[in-house]
Design a protein around this motif. Sequence first.
Motif, PDB file in Angstrom:
ATOM      1  N   GLU A  39      -6.776  20.014   1.820  1.00  0.00           N
ATOM      2  CA  GLU A  39      -8.228  19.879   1.752  1.00  0.00           C
ATOM      3  C   GLU A  39      -8.721  19.935   0.311  1.00  0.00           C
ATOM      4  O   GLU A  39      -9.632  19.200  -0.072  1.00  0.00           O
ATOM      5  CB  GLU A  39      -8.900  20.975   2.582  1.00  0.00           C
ATOM      6  N   LYS A  40      -8.102  20.767  -0.507  1.00  0.00           N
ATOM      7  CA  LYS A  40      -8.512  20.893  -1.908  1.00  0.00           C
ATOM      8  C   LYS A  40      -8.352  19.558  -2.642  1.00  0.00           C
ATOM      9  O   LYS A  40      -9.229  19.145  -3.404  1.00  0.00           O
ATOM     10  CB  LYS A  40      -7.686  21.986  -2.603  1.00  0.00           C
ATOM     11  N   THR A  41      -7.241  18.871  -2.406  1.00  0.00           N
ATOM     12  CA  THR A  41      -7.007  17.573  -3.050  1.00  0.00           C
ATOM     13  C   THR A  41      -8.048  16.555  -2.597  1.00  0.00           C
ATOM     14  O   THR A  41      -8.556  15.773  -3.407  1.00  0.00           O
ATOM     15  CB  THR A  41      -5.578  17.069  -2.741  1.00  0.00           C
ATOM     16  N   LEU A  42      -8.382  16.567  -1.311  1.00  0.00           N
ATOM     17  CA  LEU A  42      -9.415  15.665  -0.800  1.00  0.00           C
ATOM     18  C   LEU A  42     -10.770  15.971  -1.434  1.00  0.00           C
ATOM     19  O   LEU A  42     -11.494  15.065  -1.843  1.00  0.00           O
ATOM     20  CB  LEU A  42      -9.512  15.752   0.725  1.00  0.00           C
ATOM     21  N   LEU A  43     -11.107  17.247  -1.537  1.00  0.00           N
ATOM     22  CA  LEU A  43     -12.382  17.633  -2.149  1.00  0.00           C
ATOM     23  C   LEU A  43     -12.441  17.228  -3.625  1.00  0.00           C
ATOM     24  O   LEU A  43     -13.482  16.793  -4.118  1.00  0.00           O
ATOM     25  CB  LEU A  43     -12.627  19.132  -1.986  1.00  0.00           C
ATOM     26  N   GLU A  44     -11.315  17.351  -4.327  1.00  0.00           N
ATOM     27  CA  GLU A  44     -11.248  16.926  -5.729  1.00  0.00           C
ATOM     28  C   GLU A  44     -11.440  15.412  -5.845  1.00  0.00           C
ATOM     29  O   GLU A  44     -12.157  14.938  -6.735  1.00  0.00           O
ATOM     30  CB  GLU A  44      -9.921  17.344  -6.362  1.00  0.00           C
ATOM     31  N   LEU A  45     -10.800  14.651  -4.956  1.00  0.00           N
ATOM     32  CA  LEU A  45     -10.971  13.200  -4.938  1.00  0.00           C
ATOM     33  C   LEU A  45     -12.436  12.855  -4.676  1.00  0.00           C
ATOM     34  O   LEU A  45     -13.029  12.016  -5.363  1.00  0.00           O
ATOM     35  CB  LEU A  45     -10.070  12.564  -3.879  1.00  0.00           C
ATOM     36  N   GLN A  47     -15.129  14.663  -5.216  1.00  0.00           N
ATOM     37  CA  GLN A  47     -15.961  15.003  -6.379  1.00  0.00           C
ATOM     38  C   GLN A  47     -15.773  13.988  -7.499  1.00  0.00           C
ATOM     39  O   GLN A  47     -16.740  13.542  -8.115  1.00  0.00           O
ATOM     40  CB  GLN A  47     -15.629  16.417  -6.880  1.00  0.00           C
ATOM     41  N   SER A  48     -14.537  13.597  -7.743  1.00  0.00           N
ATOM     42  CA  SER A  48     -14.231  12.643  -8.802  1.00  0.00           C
ATOM     43  C   SER A  48     -14.898  11.286  -8.564  1.00  0.00           C
ATOM     44  O   SER A  48     -15.506  10.707  -9.471  1.00  0.00           O
ATOM     45  CB  SER A  48     -12.709  12.475  -8.907  1.00  0.00           C
ATOM     46  N   VAL A  49     -14.816  10.791  -7.332  1.00  0.00           N
ATOM     47  CA  VAL A  49     -15.413   9.487  -7.017  1.00  0.00           C
ATOM     48  C   VAL A  49     -16.936   9.580  -7.060  1.00  0.00           C
ATOM     49  O   VAL A  49     -17.602   8.681  -7.581  1.00  0.00           O
ATOM     50  CB  VAL A  49     -14.898   8.958  -5.654  1.00  0.00           C
ATOM     51  N   HIS A  50     -17.505  10.674  -6.548  1.00  0.00           N
ATOM     52  CA  HIS A  50     -18.964  10.839  -6.626  1.00  0.00           C
ATOM     53  C   HIS A  50     -19.424  10.939  -8.084  1.00  0.00           C
ATOM     54  O   HIS A  50     -20.456  10.375  -8.449  1.00  0.00           O
ATOM     55  CB  HIS A  50     -19.417  12.057  -5.820  1.00  0.00           C
ATOM     56  N   ASP A  51     -18.647  11.650  -8.920  1.00  0.00           N
ATOM     57  CA  ASP A  51     -18.991  11.745 -10.343  1.00  0.00           C
ATOM     58  C   ASP A  51     -18.939  10.370 -11.007  1.00  0.00           C
ATOM     59  O   ASP A  51     -19.773  10.037 -11.837  1.00  0.00           O
ATOM     60  CB  ASP A  51     -18.041  12.698 -11.074  1.00  0.00           C
ATOM     61  N   GLN A  52     -17.946   9.569 -10.636  1.00  0.00           N
ATOM     62  CA  GLN A  52     -17.789   8.254 -11.239  1.00  0.00           C
ATOM     63  C   GLN A  52     -18.945   7.322 -10.884  1.00  0.00           C
ATOM     64  O   GLN A  52     -19.475   6.625 -11.739  1.00  0.00           O
ATOM     65  CB  GLN A  52     -16.465   7.621 -10.806  1.00  0.00           C
ATOM     66  N   ILE A  59     -27.751   5.347   1.329  1.00  0.00           N
ATOM     67  CA  ILE A  59     -26.877   4.171   1.442  1.00  0.00           C
ATOM     68  C   ILE A  59     -25.770   4.234   0.402  1.00  0.00           C
ATOM     69  O   ILE A  59     -24.583   4.035   0.720  1.00  0.00           O
ATOM     70  CB  ILE A  59     -27.685   2.848   1.298  1.00  0.00           C
ATOM     71  N   GLU A  60     -26.122   4.520  -0.844  1.00  0.00           N
ATOM     72  CA  GLU A  60     -25.105   4.630  -1.888  1.00  0.00           C
ATOM     73  C   GLU A  60     -24.134   5.775  -1.583  1.00  0.00           C
ATOM     74  O   GLU A  60     -22.930   5.634  -1.774  1.00  0.00           O
ATOM     75  CB  GLU A  60     -25.750   4.828  -3.260  1.00  0.00           C
ATOM     76  N   LYS A  61     -24.668   6.886  -1.102  1.00  0.00           N
ATOM     77  CA  LYS A  61     -23.798   8.019  -0.765  1.00  0.00           C
ATOM     78  C   LYS A  61     -22.843   7.650   0.366  1.00  0.00           C
ATOM     79  O   LYS A  61     -21.665   8.001   0.344  1.00  0.00           O
ATOM     80  CB  LYS A  61     -24.639   9.244  -0.397  1.00  0.00           C
ATOM     81  N   MET A  62     -23.338   6.918   1.362  1.00  0.00           N
ATOM     82  CA  MET A  62     -22.491   6.490   2.474  1.00  0.00           C
ATOM     83  C   MET A  62     -21.377   5.569   1.967  1.00  0.00           C
ATOM     84  O   MET A  62     -20.222   5.697   2.364  1.00  0.00           O
ATOM     85  CB  MET A  62     -23.332   5.776   3.532  1.00  0.00           C
TER      86      MET A  62
END
Length: 170
Positions: A39-45, A47-52, A59-62
């Motif tokens: 789960e930690k790796t998924l949460l990091e992914l 966060q990284s994609v949302h930051d990018q 709509i953008e969040k979806m």
Amino acid sequence: MENKSKGGPKTTEGKAISKYNAIKHGLLSKEVLVDGEDEKTLLELNQSVHDQFQPVGPIEKMLVDRVVSNLWRLRRAVFVETATMNWYRADINLFPIGQDDEQQERQNVKNMLSNESIETILRYETTIERSIFRALHELERIQAKRNGKDVSIPAVVDVNVDSSFRKNDQ
């Protein structure tokens, strides 16, 4: 008189349990995270994609969430593909077919790659990749429009590959 009521779970608990009935390898799971995944790796992914992409609005969040879930599923598919190939290779080596080592290895690779399971997994990977790119393209289009850029209408091109194409041309 025949009972025509629909089957399936009726309770919330039953529905929660039954949603996992179709999960065999996790590739078709409606849940992003399946048992045994980090789960930690998924949460990091996530966060990284949302930051990018820094999505604004639902709509953008979806779309960003769709990218994240499909990146995770693609990661899972690659793991399943590798494991399947390793298991298949191990099974083949249990039953050598009387060839020298190089011929045996070539036959093993050929059999492994023509395995129906591998072909199915590769189709899943292709479908997942398409979904990632569709979401990315739409996200890019929406964000460009939000930032005041001219955005063209999305174009859809249907490609049909027919084996009879130009067969009768002489």
